[in-house]
Scaffold this active site. Structure first.
Site, PDB file in Angstrom:
ATOM      1  N   ASP A  69       0.864  -1.171   0.000  1.00 14.83           N
ATOM      2  CA  ASP A  69       0.000   0.000   0.000  1.00 14.83           C
ATOM      3  C   ASP A  69       0.906   1.229   0.000  1.00 14.83           C
ATOM      4  O   ASP A  69       2.060   1.160   0.445  1.00 14.83           O
ATOM      5  CB  ASP A  69      -0.880  -0.027   1.258  1.00 14.83           C
ATOM      6  CG  ASP A  69      -1.596   1.281   1.489  1.00 14.83           C
ATOM      7  OD1 ASP A  69      -2.332   1.719   0.587  1.00 14.83           O
ATOM      8  OD2 ASP A  69      -1.410   1.879   2.571  1.00 14.83           O
ATOM      9  N   ASP A  71      -0.150   5.061   0.725  1.00 18.50           N
ATOM     10  CA  ASP A  71      -0.370   6.137   1.690  1.00 18.50           C
ATOM     11  C   ASP A  71      -0.168   5.669   3.126  1.00 18.50           C
ATOM     12  O   ASP A  71      -0.811   4.723   3.591  1.00 18.50           O
ATOM     13  CB  ASP A  71      -1.779   6.693   1.546  1.00 18.50           C
ATOM     14  CG  ASP A  71      -2.026   7.309   0.177  1.00 18.50           C
ATOM     15  OD1 ASP A  71      -1.036   7.579  -0.531  1.00 18.50           O
ATOM     16  OD2 ASP A  71      -3.201   7.511  -0.182  1.00 18.50           O
ATOM     17  N   THR A 176      -2.573   0.969  -4.729  1.00 23.86           N
ATOM     18  CA  THR A 176      -3.103   2.192  -4.140  1.00 23.86           C
ATOM     19  C   THR A 176      -4.352   2.684  -4.851  1.00 23.86           C
ATOM     20  O   THR A 176      -4.561   2.403  -6.037  1.00 23.86           O
ATOM     21  CB  THR A 176      -2.030   3.304  -4.178  1.00 23.86           C
ATOM     22  OG1 THR A 176      -2.591   4.533  -3.717  1.00 23.86           O
ATOM     23  CG2 THR A 176      -1.499   3.512  -5.588  1.00 23.86           C
TER      24      THR A 176
END
Length: 316
Positions: A69, A71, A176
């Site tokens: 991932d 963020d 993402t």
């Protein structure tokens, strides 16, 4: 760069939209990675060393890969937040649009639920910014924005984990909800294999203002990883996945080696209950989360609204 919106009719189920978004993202990621395989450049600099990991990842295991991932896992904050700052600086949108985005974001924060009508309104508004722009134009701007706002926000510890997989001869993918073009830029700058991200429709290199499927968020991420693993001939039980958010539990549950990185409260609890490995690279007790809340499905360009408003106030 693509923002969030709906391409598929509402009568399709959420699962069907997730599958379409996942498959589209996997296909886009594979095409991009294949195109740059012959001309892959080195990362932007050496990753900082981390304490030695156990025997995993296994060197030479070409049936394994790693999925990260972005963020608050690889990068501090939200990529789309920083991208929005860059677009506002370049006058891609104005104060009137900022006010609309800010209201939509505030509604999501206060309501805390994914109301379809409000979500579609937010995504349609965000998509209107990039509609009609050239893909190559947004890619070039994305490169500049990476240097301005993102390069110094990469977590050294997570980057070291990714590098360990690369050193073991495995492919490493970002996964993402950010636009796939933004994610691809970040992956290339870090020397990773490629990226799975939200896919926006374009015709003859021009954004149409629509998405292929839905944002790559939650279940759609799991579908993207599943589709990519099938296309690449990977054994998911031998793969690893890394995330900070409980929204990514579907993706983390797919692989044999799930990691909770800088986890939120719900993911930390789930990880402990299922004996998943945890890593926390934050200096404070809690990480500072910026950008659109998860309830908004990571609303793409609207994620820059809060930052842009702050910048405007500072200038005044």
């Amino acid at each position: 760069m693509a923002a969030l919106g709906w391409l598929t009719p509402r009568r399709r189920s959420a699962t069907a939209r997730s599958v379409l978004a996942g498959e589209a993202s996997a296909e886009a990621a594979r095409k991009t990675a294949q195109a740059r395989e012959a001309d892959a450049g080195p990362p932007d600099g050496p990753a900082e060393a981390e304490p030695a990991e156990p025997e995993f990842p296994v060197a030479g295991d070409d049936l394994a890969a790693a999925f990260f991932d972005l963020d608050n896992t690889v990068m501090q904050g939200a990529a789309i937040f920083h991208f929005g700052r860059g677009l506002y600086k370049r006058e891609f949108f104005h104060r009137r649009e900022l006010a609309r985005f800010a209201w939509q974001q505030a509604w999501f924060r206060l309501a805390g639920v994914e109301d379809p009508e409000h979500m579609q309104d937010a995504r349609d508004s965000a998509l209107s910014i990039v509609k009609g722009h050239k893909v190559c134009e947004l890619m070039a701007i994305g490169e500049e924005i990476y240097d301005e706002y993102m390069a110094e926000r990469i977590w050294p510890g997570t980057r070291a984990l990714a590098q360990a997989h690369l050193d073991a001869g495995q492919k490493v993918w970002l996964v993402t909800a950010a636009p796939v073009e933004t994610a691809t830029i970040i992956a290339r700058r870090l020397g990773l294999t490629g990226a799975l991200g939200t896919v926006a429709e374009s015709v003859d290199g021009i954004y149409t203002g629509r998405l292929v499927g839905e944002p790559l968020h939650g279940p759609a991420k799991a579908e993207a990883v599943r589709a990519l693993a099938a296309a690449e001939g990977l054994d998911l039980e031998r793969c690893a996945a890394y995330s900070d958010s409980h929204n990514d539990i579907p993706m983390l549950s797919l692989v044999g080696h799930p990691y909770a990185i800088n986890p939120d409260t719900k993911l930390r609890k789930h990880a402990r209950a299922h004996d998943w490995r945890l890593r926390d690279y934050r200096t404070g007790r809690k990480a500072v989360k910026v950008g659109v809340p998860a309830a908004a499905g990571v609303g793409a360009i609207a994620g820059g609204a809060a930052a842009a408003i702050a910048l405007h106030r500072r200038r005044k």
